[in-house]
Design an enzyme around this catalytic site. Sequence first.
Site, PDB file in Angstrom:
ATOM      1  CD  GLU B  36     -23.078 -56.595  29.422  1.00  0.00           C
ATOM      2  OE1 GLU B  36     -22.579 -57.346  28.842  1.00  0.00           O
ATOM      3  OE2 GLU B  36     -24.115 -56.164  28.689  1.00  0.00           O
ATOM      4  CD  GLU B  69     -24.911 -54.480  25.975  1.00  0.00           C
ATOM      5  OE1 GLU B  69     -25.970 -54.637  25.905  1.00  0.00           O
ATOM      6  OE2 GLU B  69     -24.048 -55.263  26.269  1.00  0.00           O
ATOM      7  CB  ILE B  96     -20.890 -49.933  21.069  1.00  0.00           C
ATOM      8  CG1 ILE B  96     -20.657 -48.594  22.096  1.00  0.00           C
ATOM      9  CG2 ILE B  96     -20.830 -49.474  19.566  1.00  0.00           C
ATOM     10  CD1 ILE B  96     -19.456 -47.822  21.898  1.00  0.00           C
ATOM     11  CG  HIS B 138     -18.570 -61.629  19.275  1.00  0.00           C
ATOM     12  ND1 HIS B 138     -19.785 -61.968  18.781  1.00  0.00           N
ATOM     13  CD2 HIS B 138     -18.583 -61.770  20.665  1.00  0.00           C
ATOM     14  CE1 HIS B 138     -20.541 -62.329  19.685  1.00  0.00           C
ATOM     15  NE2 HIS B 138     -19.763 -62.199  20.913  1.00  0.00           N
TER      16      HIS B 138
HETATM   17  C1  LIG Z   1     -25.678 -56.770  23.511  1.00  0.00           C
HETATM   18  C2  LIG Z   1     -24.653 -57.875  23.920  1.00  0.00           C
HETATM   19  N1  LIG Z   1     -24.138 -57.611  25.224  1.00  0.00           N
HETATM   20  C3  LIG Z   1     -23.262 -58.653  25.671  1.00  0.00           C
HETATM   21  C4  LIG Z   1     -22.772 -59.634  25.021  1.00  0.00           C
HETATM   22  C5  LIG Z   1     -21.825 -60.439  25.774  1.00  0.00           C
HETATM   23  N2  LIG Z   1     -22.336 -61.853  26.003  1.00  0.00           N
HETATM   24  C6  LIG Z   1     -22.296 -62.867  25.376  1.00  0.00           C
HETATM   25  S1  LIG Z   1     -23.394 -64.152  26.060  1.00  0.00           S
HETATM   26  C7  LIG Z   1     -23.597 -63.216  27.372  1.00  0.00           C
HETATM   27  C8  LIG Z   1     -24.695 -63.693  28.304  1.00  0.00           C
HETATM   28  C9  LIG Z   1     -25.983 -64.128  27.932  1.00  0.00           C
HETATM   29  O1  LIG Z   1     -26.637 -64.810  29.080  1.00  0.00           O
HETATM   30  P1  LIG Z   1     -28.043 -65.638  28.660  1.00  0.00           P
HETATM   31  O2  LIG Z   1     -28.990 -64.645  28.019  1.00  0.00           O
HETATM   32  O3  LIG Z   1     -28.638 -65.948  30.060  1.00  0.00           O
HETATM   33  O4  LIG Z   1     -27.444 -66.618  27.656  1.00  0.00           O
HETATM   34  P2  LIG Z   1     -26.544 -67.890  28.021  1.00  0.00           P
HETATM   35  O5  LIG Z   1     -25.329 -67.655  27.561  1.00  0.00           O
HETATM   36  O6  LIG Z   1     -26.569 -68.154  29.487  1.00  0.00           O
HETATM   37  O7  LIG Z   1     -27.069 -68.975  27.204  1.00  0.00           O
HETATM   38  C10 LIG Z   1     -23.242 -62.023  27.424  1.00  0.00           C
HETATM   39  C11 LIG Z   1     -23.294 -60.779  28.246  1.00  0.00           C
HETATM   40  C12 LIG Z   1     -23.441 -59.802  23.819  1.00  0.00           C
HETATM   41  N3  LIG Z   1     -22.871 -61.102  23.054  1.00  0.00           N
HETATM   42  N4  LIG Z   1     -24.224 -59.040  23.216  1.00  0.00           N
END
Ligand SMILES: Cc1ncc(C[n+]2csc(CCOP(=O)(O)OP(=O)(O)O)c2C)c(N)n1
Lengths: 335, 335, 336, 336
Positions: B36, B69, B96, B138
């Site tokens: 990502e 993932e 994970i 986290h």
């Molecule tokens: C399973 C998982 N993968 C990666 C992350 C890291 N992460 C936190 S927020 C985010 C982006 C999420 O984007 P979106 O769903 O558009 O929500 P927004 O933050 O824009 O409100 C990511 C990749 C996570 N929290 N959980």
Amino acid sequence: MSTDTMEMLKMTGQQAVSAALFEAMENDPKVLVFGEDVADREGGGVMGTTRGLSSKFGDLRVRSTPIAEQSIMGAAIGAAMAGYKPVAEIMLMNFITVAMDMIVNHAAKLRFMSGGQSQVPITIRTLTGAGWQTAGQHSDHYEGWFAHTAGIKVVAPATPADYKGLLLSAIQDPDPVLFIENSRTMFVPGEIAPDQGPIPLGKARIAQEGSDVTLVTYSGMVANCLAAATHLAGAGISAEVIDLRTLSPWDKDTVLASVEKTGRAIVVHEAVRHFGPGAEIAATIQEDLFGKLKAPVRRLGAPYCAVPFAKVLEDAFLVQPMDIAEAAKELRARG
Amino acid sequence: MSTDTMEMLKMTGQQAVSAALFEAMENDPKVLVFGEDVADREGGGVMGTTRGLSSKFGDLRVRSTPIAEQSIMGAAIGAAMAGYKPVAEIMLMNFITVAMDMIVNHAAKLRFMSGGQSQVPITIRTLTGAGWQTAGQHSDHYEGWFAHTAGIKVVAPATPADYKGLLLSAIQDPDPVLFIENSRTMFVPGEIAPDQGPIPLGKARIAQEGSDVTLVTYSGMVANCLAAATHLAGAGISAEVIDLRTLSPWDKDTVLASVEKTGRAIVVHEAVRHFGPGAEIAATIQEDLFGKLKAPVRRLGAPYCAVPFAKVLEDAFLVQPMDIAEAAKELRARG
Amino acid sequence: MAQTPSNAQSNTASPDAAAQLDIFRRMLRVERNDDATRAQIRRGRITAPYYSARGQEVIPSTMSHLMTDEDVICTIYRGIHDMVAKDMPLRPLWAEICGRVDGTCKGKGGPMHLTHPETGVMVTTGIVGSSMPIANGFGWASLLDGSKRVTVAYFGDGASNIGAFHEAMNLASVWRLPVIFVCQNNGFAEHTRYENGTSVDLISKRAIGYGMPGYTVDGNDPFDMYAHAHVAIERARNGEGPTLLECKTFRFMGHVFGDDDSYMTKEEKAAAMAIDPLPRFRQKLVDSGVATEEQLAELQTKIEAEVQDAIDFAFNSAPPPLEELRRDVFAEEIPA
Amino acid sequence: MAQTPSNAQSNTASPDAAAQLDIFRRMLRVERNDDATRAQIRRGRITAPYYSARGQEVIPSTMSHLMTDEDVICTIYRGIHDMVAKDMPLRPLWAEICGRVDGTCKGKGGPMHLTHPETGVMVTTGIVGSSMPIANGFGWASLLDGSKRVTVAYFGDGASNIGAFHEAMNLASVWRLPVIFVCQNNGFAEHTRYENGTSVDLISKRAIGYGMPGYTVDGNDPFDMYAHAHVAIERARNGEGPTLLECKTFRFMGHVFGDDDSYMTKEEKAAAMAIDPLPRFRQKLVDSGVATEEQLAELQTKIEAEVQDAIDFAFNSAPPPLEELRRDVFAEEIPA
Ligand SMILES: Cc1ncc(C[n+]2csc(CCOP(=O)(O)OP(=O)(O)O)c2C)c(N)n1
Ligand SMILES: Cc1ncc(C[n+]2csc(CCOP(=O)(O)OP(=O)(O)O)c2C)c(N)n1
Ligand SMILES: [Mg+2]
Ligand SMILES: [Mg+2]
């Protein structure tokens, strides 16, 4: 009429699980049962364990689900937080790998992370165990992962009575419980009282008393330890077999008392030995009984590989009674 | 010019990881990097660790992915089987949990289940560690799960040199490797040779020599053990600190030799103590060095709960240098 | 059949006589092999669980006919038909099913994990949905290699409800991967009827949510299969990205060998078997003059001999030595 | 906006003056609280990561206006706006963000795991996609209870690409659960632009694959939001099943506090901020006579006082005692 005087029934572990589910649903309208194929329209489970429940308790409380373990666990968590007691089935333990987030990051943590506001009284029933040549993706024992996860209990019965009694307790427990059914032993009949009630979680059972060596085990390996004990008795070694019943939290007091008595301990499980759950028990014993042991604590578990397919390999993969007996003899020979 | 005579550089673990990725991609066109936000269009990673790679090596070898993932790990596995060496990033270790099937049932098993026909030379980079108040979802250390999974190696460096050297080895390893970056220590600068090359997996490092007690540790807790050792030195106790570097397979020889010398051992990790990876090490030490220990093997790890949010709780959750020093003093007092 | 959701074009390629014959050859090889497997199980000579794909022969036979030797497949526990259709040799296949050292996986994987890279059988998984994300990796490798290799991911209708399906479809589309997602919709997921687990009438409609073409195809009709498979494979080969093919079919033998079928009606099963694609297509070949009875009988004899040879080979092969537990865990053998 | 894919009907309900004012009140409460939070972080008084939802106020404010006190939400790390719009009290919210014992979670959960069942804030998750499967459980409980309770699952556009989304949408549809899936599409997932991670132009189109109505709504327009939210909630309440609402919006403050926005252009950010829904709606209320300047100023003063009170309360609250590590792991305290 008390249990002692009542005539015992013969039942398999599977029948005992079924009996517990019927009883729990009957006694508590908040209990729900769901998972893939569990309703009668789908034959009441691929193994038939949940057969009859949906016909008796209705399609809203007993539901077959799509093949979607994350959404099974998610629905269990939400319904639990809303006041229900869901018993969710993950058909085989390997399939829990697609639902780990829901179990580990959510079910196990929500009470803590919410400062006690949320509770997640779910029971996750799952089946596993080598011996049926289902190979690398259908027979793993992953209980070690969950024992290492704070906030979820791990129960792994070995007898029909325990299958029923521990399941009744798991369902009523206010916290998440992983309930592991072993595919080699769950279909073997054994004695059970007709009115078998709940058996407390976290309490071990002395499956056989002995004085020379303690075999600490649970789930499918209880049978192998008992077989080893029989063999050892023939060789003049008296083995005490402890069936943990609950792996996490495990019954330290019972184990330590036994090992203090025998001075020797072998921890036996079906899971891979390497970084397996037996290590915790061995590490604890040596720490608490330092200087009181006649020999090092031994651990027996599966070798470091995936569950193999060929019967000859699968047999070698599983800890056999003779492996246990030999380890016990070795310990005896050491001191 | 040999490493010894070369002037050392100052670099953080993160910079070392970045350097290793650049070098690996440069030297081997089969190396891929993805996850990502890892490409430069997305800022080269949320932490910037992969910054510059896609601009240099192109968008086909360095790819940002959707938040998915399972599909990240699946693509890594397939590309690896097709001859590539993918370095897949799972942003944080807790994530994970949604990719466990791909890692455990597939990446770790495909070589075995195929009888050696398939190989899956992937590296899974992931970051974790408490200390930043990111709370329950986290900062978990789940390395114990993977150490218990046959077919995948687990690497957890503690110094910039090791971050680089071990990552170079992980990428070239013919089997899956989980590469764990610790968020407390990865951004701390340290010395590294400008031409730091691969460091073999499975070999521990004696971070500090000592004679009275052995502290066995890895990842973020190496720093805490070294701090404890400094404190202990002041109290007249000489601690040997072993940085395992690779948790699975771990360097039994080095650990046993040290504990045989000191007679005392404490295993220290950030993961929850209960059924944690330290148990394997403690259980092995007591088994192999039975009768040669001056005190029981101790284990220090996180308490049995989720990572808490409040700073005061988070500090108490982590094993602190004084906890280690006290445990060492206690052992010393016992014999 | 060919119900096509709104985002799909119509497909018209048709198999010529040679193609029809080749597709039939593959179907017959699948069916004869399946029949023999069940016979051996009934005789107690094979103890592993067996997921027969009897009834689903057309799908992989047509796909495989259109694939080159470089093209690869990722399949599932119910996938032996996919492998046999892909011309995987039967000797190592049988030896594997019997858990012997001459098995393609040395007896360590078994029927649910058969692998044979030489014929493009890259992965066989027992986890519902997991063939798809891995297939994407092969697709990515094709782009990296600059090759025209196409990857086919086989899976069932039930699998279309699991997360891995979704993630894989989305990634394949965003990355324009040369992957074809072939859903063998046999109407059931274990004991669960399609509509009780799946929220949409046609799985092909899900393609809309991934900006991907999706077709619902009569998976029992080699002509309909051919037309759509052709388009999907061409698309993939030309770098235009993935396609979802939902191929409707039926499994005649239930979920697993020994299944009592109590969750379906006798009538629906009988109706499905009445249009068994194998004899139907055979008849068509004869009627249309593509092949004579004699030719087809000869083909059958040849295939049956191949199957019998494989069975004999397998049962004469030794079980694997115990050292195999320490091999192939890693590239380097684990010390004893 | 209201681009509706083919399976959706058009929605026309409109908020009356009181409704508009209530929606604005919620929006302002969200915005004032967000502003104060960022101010405290800048002053170094809060150390936790903060995911501002500045710019996304309309979505939960409209949803919450239409929800009853019994209705519940499952939300995400970027979800404080969802809670404040749902009228979660600010004192325990602030105390939690500051890691204090009077926090709603006793300081153990922090901003990513805020929970407050009394106001229907059931789950806040930091794992992308995970709000949705859990929301289904609350939906199932509504059916079991025979109650009319509706559950809203909030999530982002990036989350629509993860497996949990798919599994939850499918189950909700098959079981006809009273759940509304509200996707707050702010155009980015961390640093990844919508189209680089998502394979379809409108997330609402994915609803087609679940036989579920799906709408793309202008999430910055309370009128468009109201019309569609109204239909979705009515549908759920009447036992007609789930709805997917894709609400288009923008996050003004980047992914996380401190984000340098390097992955977007200055122009697109400026363009988005130029149509900031808060001042726009405020102006509209005044222009249309729904509220006077004085009324709105008074409202603002009241809200600011409430926020300041919460801040003072929070910073006067003690950190949690260390015993809290042993509490709430299980119902029964873990012995020391
Ligand atoms: C399973 C998982 N993968 C990666 C992350 C890291 N992460 C936190 S927020 C985010 C982006 C999420 O984007 P979106 O769903 O558009 O929500 P927004 O933050 O824009 O409100 C990511 C990749 C996570 N929290 N959980
Ligand atoms: C993740 C997971 N969950 C459950 C199972 C058990 N299981 C094996 S096959 C099957 C049904 C699959 O149905 P479908 O995808 O339609 O394929 P078919 O068997 O009909 O070919 C199930 C539920 C599994 N293997 N993996
Ligand atoms: Mg099916
Ligand atoms: Mg977003």
